[in-house]
Scaffold this active site. Structure first.
Site, short mmCIF file in Angstrom:
data_model
loop_
_atom_site.label_atom_id
_atom_site.label_comp_id
_atom_site.label_asym_id
_atom_site.label_seq_id
_atom_site.Cartn_x
_atom_site.Cartn_y
_atom_site.Cartn_z
N ARG A 95 0.86 -1.19 0.00
CA ARG A 95 0.00 0.00 0.00
C ARG A 95 0.90 1.24 0.00
O ARG A 95 1.70 1.42 0.92
CB ARG A 95 -0.92 0.00 1.23
CG ARG A 95 -1.71 1.25 1.36
CD ARG A 95 -2.78 1.20 2.47
NE ARG A 95 -3.44 2.48 2.54
CZ ARG A 95 -3.28 3.37 3.51
NH1 ARG A 95 -2.51 3.11 4.55
NH2 ARG A 95 -3.89 4.54 3.47
N HIS A 142 -2.58 11.24 0.75
CA HIS A 142 -2.08 11.00 2.11
C HIS A 142 -1.42 12.31 2.56
O HIS A 142 -0.25 12.37 2.86
CB HIS A 142 -1.10 9.83 2.12
CG HIS A 142 -0.88 9.22 3.47
ND1 HIS A 142 -1.10 7.88 3.75
CD2 HIS A 142 -0.43 9.75 4.63
CE1 HIS A 142 -0.79 7.62 4.99
NE2 HIS A 142 -0.37 8.74 5.56
N GLU A 187 -7.25 8.75 6.06
CA GLU A 187 -7.51 9.39 7.35
C GLU A 187 -7.95 10.86 7.21
O GLU A 187 -7.24 11.77 7.66
CB GLU A 187 -6.28 9.30 8.24
CG GLU A 187 -5.81 7.87 8.47
CD GLU A 187 -4.60 7.77 9.39
OE1 GLU A 187 -4.00 8.80 9.72
OE2 GLU A 187 -4.27 6.64 9.79
N ASN A 309 -7.69 2.04 9.65
CA ASN A 309 -6.39 2.17 10.32
C ASN A 309 -6.63 2.18 11.81
O ASN A 309 -7.38 3.02 12.32
CB ASN A 309 -5.70 3.48 9.92
CG ASN A 309 -5.30 3.51 8.46
OD1 ASN A 309 -5.45 2.51 7.75
ND2 ASN A 309 -4.80 4.64 8.01
N TYR A 311 -4.80 2.04 15.69
CA TYR A 311 -3.58 2.11 16.51
C TYR A 311 -3.85 1.97 18.00
O TYR A 311 -3.10 1.35 18.72
CB TYR A 311 -2.84 3.43 16.26
CG TYR A 311 -2.18 3.47 14.91
CD1 TYR A 311 -0.90 2.97 14.73
CD2 TYR A 311 -2.86 3.97 13.80
CE1 TYR A 311 -0.29 2.98 13.48
CE2 TYR A 311 -2.25 3.98 12.54
CZ TYR A 311 -0.98 3.47 12.40
OH TYR A 311 -0.38 3.46 11.17
N GLU A 361 -3.74 0.04 8.03
CA GLU A 361 -2.57 0.41 8.84
C GLU A 361 -2.76 -0.14 10.25
O GLU A 361 -3.85 -0.07 10.81
CB GLU A 361 -2.41 1.93 8.98
CG GLU A 361 -1.90 2.63 7.75
CD GLU A 361 -1.71 4.13 7.98
OE1 GLU A 361 -1.47 4.56 9.13
OE2 GLU A 361 -1.82 4.85 6.99
O1 IFM Z 1 2.55 7.72 10.09
C1 IFM Z 1 1.16 7.80 10.22
C2 IFM Z 1 0.50 7.63 8.87
O2 IFM Z 1 0.93 8.60 7.98
C3 IFM Z 1 -0.99 7.76 9.01
N1 IFM Z 1 -1.50 6.90 10.04
C4 IFM Z 1 -0.86 6.90 11.31
C5 IFM Z 1 0.64 6.71 11.13
C6 IFM Z 1 1.35 6.73 12.50
O3 IFM Z 1 1.16 7.94 13.13
#
Ligand code: IFM
Length: 461
Positions: A95, A142, A187, A309, A311, A361
């Site tokens: 990706r 992005h 995002e 995505n 985290y 992600e």
């Molecule tokens: O590095 C970033 C990415 O550009 C977008 N999503 C979160 C990642 C970590 O912060």
């Protein structure tokens, strides 16, 4: 490129369980992700126009250390080596994102037109993936908006949405028949909130009205782009990538529960409901962007897939109590909360009719360093393993999950944190550009080898 796998035995013992491998095979897409500004470099070269991140980085005090993406991982020159690493890791997909100002230097704001050198770069990159058996998953935006568009209002003006759709159509016509998927935005929450409300990201605005208008125009641009791409006959799967979190209330206290729901509405529902339901969530009416009749129908174009995505989770305490953090925190200070991934996916699955989902992600920043030729990032292995377990739980419970992309292939430019945070499966020495696969890379390599062997023995394709 031969990449040996001298994984320490303790690490090797912690490979993905049979249950997870069985659940996430055999047609599952395994990939790694990056983005243009974070790795490419080549700023000011090859006819690339200025982006808002070039300008932001050049503004004193905005980015740690005054870092910028000027050279980054020098991917514009080293891409064959980087694709070799992905292939040697056993991944089947990559990706990446296209830098709008590299292919259309002024974004259509002026008369610069299309940049053949920039277009040629992505042609070669995509062909390079196909030659190595890697499925190309492209993202159009992005965060590196051409500065020329920012100069006339950027995402706060409606015109930018149409410029984006023109750019999308051009890229779709050029690359679409070779892509495994094409996402419009990565995002949009970050562009809207961090770029226009908190000022942490380019263009660095702090204006609530601009934030609301930006989020609407991003969504509108997505809808216009999907319409244009489909009208142009682009046939690869089309979607969008949203950053999302589960939300945990600190207690049963109604104030905590309300807060959790409000934060979830602001982060998740504000973006997904226009896309899937054709309206903003009533709970978030504090944001009232100007819109025209028909906008919501335009935004709610059918999605071939949704990129998620993930985290960390949202922790909501009306008393300001800290999250308990039983799994610790990453180098970003983000709580590690693997079960949030399955909680999030299951909630989305029960609230909406979801298209197929890919985790586009997931990963962690860790203070990694090369030690005698190795990078022992055991914390990242744990992070990946636990999140893949949560993913398998969600898949087993019925979520239509099609793929997983680790963030990131390489250590790279982490926006306002500059080069201070390392998210890569592969370590980058920025002074020499030497790439050193970390233990997490080798761990993924071993898992994928096993997945492939099992697919081979079951005869699945
Ligand atoms: O590095 C970033 C990415 O550009 C977008 N999503 C979160 C990642 C970590 O912060």
């Amino acid at each position: 490129m031969p990449i040996a796998s001298p994984l320490a035995e303790t690490t090797a013992q912690r490979l993905l369980s049979d249950r997870v491998r069985a659940c996430l095979g055999p047609d599952f897409v395994w990939g790694v992700a990056t983005s243009s500004y974070q790795i490419e470099g080549g700023v000011g070269q090859g006819g690339r126009g200025e982006s808002i991140w070039d300008r932001f980085c050049a503004t004193p005090g905005k980015v740690r250390n005054g870092d910028s993406g000027r050279i980054a991982c020098d991917h514009v020159n080293r891409w064959p080596e980087d694709l070799d690493l992905i292939q040697a890791g056993g991944f089947g997909a990559y990706r990446f994102s296209i830098a709008w100002p590299r292919v259309q230097p002024d974004g259509g704001a002026g008369s610069a037109g299309w940049n053949s050198e920039g277009l040629g770069f992505y042609d070669r990159l995509v062909d390079g993936m196909l030659e190595r058996g890697l499925a190309p998953h492209a993202t159009l935006y992005h965060w590196d908006l051409p500065q020329a568009l920012q100069d006339v209002g950027g995402w706060t003006v409606r015109e930018t949405a149409q410029r984006f759709a023109d750019y999308a159509e051009q890229m779709g016509r050029r690359l679409g028949d070779r892509l495994a998927s094409l996402s419009t935005h990565n995002e949009p929450w970050c562009t809207a909130i961090l770029g226009h409300l908190t000022g942490q990201f380019a263009p660095g605005w702090t204006d609530e009205g601009a934030m609301a208008q930006t989020s609407h125009h991003l969504l509108l641009s997505h809808g216009l782009a999907l319409q244009a791409l489909r009208a142009a006959g682009v046939s690869c799967p089309l979607g969008i990538v949203l950053n999302m979190s589960s939300a945990s209330a600190a207690s049963d206290d109604p104030a905590d529960v309300r807060l959790a729901e409000r934060e979830y509405a602001r982060m998740v529902r504000w973006f997904i409901e226009p896309l899937l339901l054709g309206r903003y969530p009533p709970e978030a009416e504090w944001l009232a962007p100007m819109q025209r009749e028909g906008d919501m129908a335009l935004i709610a174009q059918p999605l071939d897939f949704l990129g998620v995505n993930y985290y960390t989770r949202i922790w909501a305490s009306s008393q300001g109590l800290p999250a308990p953090r039983p799994h610790g925190v990453t180098d970003m200070g983000w709580e590690i909360y693997p079960s949030g991934l399955s909680e999030l996916l299951l909630r989305l699955h029960s609230d909406y009719r979801l298209p197929p989902v890919m985790i586009t992600e997931n990963g962690m920043a860790n203070p990694d360093s090369v030690q005698a030729g190795r990078v022992p990032d055991l914390a990242r292995i744990d992070y990946l393993r636990q999140h893949l377990e949560a993913l398998a739980d969600a898949k087993a419970a019925g979520v239509d999950l099609r793929g997983y992309f680790a963030w990131s292939l390489l250590d790279n430019f982490e926006w306002d944190s500059g080069y201070g945070k390392r998210f890569g499966l592969v370590h980058v020495d920025y002074a020499t550009q030497v790439r050193t696969p970390k233990d997490s890379y080798r761990w993924m390599q071993q898992n994928l080898k096993q997945v492939k062997q099992e697919v081979g023995t079951t005869g699945a394709s």
